[in-house]
Design an enzyme around this catalytic site. Structure first.
Site, PDB file in Angstrom:
ATOM      1  N   ASN A 212      46.790  46.615  62.600  1.00 49.13           N
ATOM      2  CA  ASN A 212      46.124  47.282  61.478  1.00 49.13           C
ATOM      3  C   ASN A 212      45.018  48.180  62.028  1.00 49.13           C
ATOM      4  OD1 ASN A 212      43.487  45.796  61.399  1.00 49.13           O
ATOM      5  ND2 ASN A 212      44.889  44.066  61.141  1.00 49.13           N
ATOM      6  N   ASP A 281      48.281  39.114  57.966  1.00 49.86           N
ATOM      7  CA  ASP A 281      48.760  38.010  57.128  1.00 49.86           C
ATOM      8  C   ASP A 281      50.155  37.551  57.542  1.00 49.86           C
ATOM      9  OD1 ASP A 281      46.548  37.623  55.463  1.00 49.86           O
ATOM     10  OD2 ASP A 281      47.070  39.388  54.267  1.00 49.86           O
ATOM     11  N   LYS A 291      63.586  44.843  74.520  1.00 51.43           N
ATOM     12  CA  LYS A 291      63.265  45.945  73.607  1.00 51.43           C
ATOM     13  C   LYS A 291      64.400  46.149  72.601  1.00 51.43           C
ATOM     14  CE  LYS A 291      62.209  50.819  73.650  1.00 51.43           C
ATOM     15  NZ  LYS A 291      62.336  52.043  74.416  1.00 51.43           N
ATOM     16  N   LYS A 343      39.021  30.650  48.729  1.00 57.49           N
ATOM     17  CA  LYS A 343      38.864  30.207  50.124  1.00 57.49           C
ATOM     18  C   LYS A 343      37.643  29.303  50.299  1.00 57.49           C
ATOM     19  CE  LYS A 343      41.210  34.252  52.054  1.00 57.49           C
ATOM     20  NZ  LYS A 343      41.637  34.865  53.312  1.00 57.49           N
TER      21      LYS A 343
END
Ligand code: PMT
Length: 404
Positions: A212, A281, A291, A343
């Protein structure tokens, strides 16, 4: 921050040889604007880059360049000067002066003053990136760090020699900010703070991964601010290219599961956990050992969920005070409050994902939420935002300790 955050501070500024010495002239001006009284000592090499007269005019005091200047010794002798200082600051600090300090050599006026002074010592290194990376320089820095010397910077970027990398002198304004922050309250004195930062990478095959856009800047700024506030900090960092904040211990990880193992292992030893990392996540169910080849057909990757690290820490007996982050594209407050409750966190710092703020940017804006409260921290660079965030965490943490 007050306009005169260094009011009354007596700074002995050592200027050593390097092109960044020209920035020290601005540093003297800013130190004085911040309320400090400044006396400048230059090494012989520094005088090849900037004239002593410049520093004399800016500091309002004669500049010392030699141990053997009889008239200067008659005015304020070097031992007197060493006793006078509340802080010895060396900026720029060349590779050579770091070696001299590490060895404790008193071969010139500056080296002698450092040994003769009881004042805390701060150095702002500046040198070519290859020199900065050299094992000898890093070993000298480690020696100084262990002796309690404050290392300010260096910054990263393009250098006078044309190279790009670590080794630029911090901007004078940043040096002032760091000195001022150290004089401020230290609400985290004796507190152990665990910080996560950066992205996680989930390998698909030997050359590809799912990642990310987190740069790690927010989390690293939080770690630096916690250190300024007096904390002992362990930083668990995903794959990022950032220097470790001075004084922090660091564990580098790559995947969410590695981050989970590092954090679960360290959490019981910490009072506060600040989770600024953008943890993936999902991960591929299996990593291909070779590969993956094009087949002309669509490729479906089976993804399975990663552990939720914050939720797991929240379930630990005797868990630390928990601060999560939430990065949201829509419905910021509602989504973040849901995460805070789901949480089991003590506080959450929510940020909107946009093209100008948050991921990969130098600036951010945060909405802080806790049970029954909220506060918006407006757009600012991540370093100053992190300082405000740490201040707010310290207040909620102290309120929690005070509660029956
Ligand atoms: O790194 P920068 O480029 O400076 O950008 C900063 C940032 C935008 C990454 C940072 O400010 C931020 O928002 N970090 C959290 C991003 C995120 O993953 O948010 P989330 O809403 O997906 O997760 C909520 C919280 O749970 C976070 O504290 C996260 O660390 C934690 N989490 C998430 C998933 C997971 N599997 N385990 C977790 O512990």
């Amino acid at each position: 921050m007050s306009d005169v955050p260094l009011q009354g501070l007596r700074v002995l500024l050592g200027v050593t040889g390097g092109i960044a010495a020209y920035k020290s002239a601005d540093l003297v001006r800013r130190l004085r604007d911040a309320g400090a009284d400044v006396r400048v000592v230059m090494t012989e090499n520094a005088t090849r880059f900037v004239g002593a007269l410049t520093f004399q005019a800016l500091s309002g005091h004669p500049v010392r360049t030699s141990l053997w200047d009889e008239s200067a010794e008659a005015a304020m002798g070097h031992i007197e000067l060493a006793r006078w200082a509340d802080l010895v600051l060396i900026a720029p600090a060349s590779a050579d002066v770091l070696a001299q300090l590490a060895a404790g050599r008193a071969e010139d006026l500056l080296g002698t003053l450092v040994l003769a002074s009881k004042a805390p010592l701060a150095v702002a290194p500046a040198m070519n990136q290859q020199m900065w990376a050299h094992a000898a320089v890093q070993a000298n820095l480690e020696t100084l760090r262990q002796r309690g010397v404050r290392i300010l910077g260096p910054a990263s970027g393009s250098q006078a020699c044309g190279d790009v990398g670590d080794g630029r002198l911090l901007e004078p304004a940043e040096i002032i900010e760091m000195l001022a922050a150290e004089r401020g309250p230290r609400p985290f004195a004796g507190v152990r703070v665990l910080v996560s930062a950066g992205p996680t990478y989930e390998d698909i095959d030997p050359v590809r991964y799912i990642g990310n856009r987190s740069s790690g800047r927010m989390g690293f700024a939080v770690a630096a601010a916690a250190i300024e506030a007096g904390a002992r900090v362990l930083l668990v960092a995903g794959p990022v290219d950032l220097p470790t904040p001075a004084g922090a211990a660091r564990i580098d990880v790559r995947s969410a599961r590695q981050m989970r193992d590092a954090i679960i292992g360290a959490a019981p030893e910490h009072d506060i956990f600040i989770s600024a990392a953008a943890v993936g996540d999902y991960r591929p169910q299996s990593i291909s050992p070779s590969k993956l080849k094009k087949s002309g057909q669509p490729l479906a990757l089976e993804l399975i969920q990663n552990p939720d690290i914050l939720a797991e820490v929240s379930g630990l007996v005797g868990r630390p005070f928990l601060v999560g982050f939430a990065a949201e594209t829509d419905d910021l407050e509602h989504q973040a409050r849901d995460k805070l409750e789901r949480k089991g966190l003590d506080m959450i710092a929510a940020n909107r994902v946009s093209t100008t703020l948050g991921f990969e940017r130098d600036e951010n804006a945060l909405l802080l939420l806790w049970a029954g409260g909220r506060e918006e921290l407006g757009q600012a660079d991540k370093r100053s935002l992190a300082r405000t965030l740490v201040d707010r965490i310290a207040r909620r943490y102290a309120a929690g300790l005070a509660a029956p």
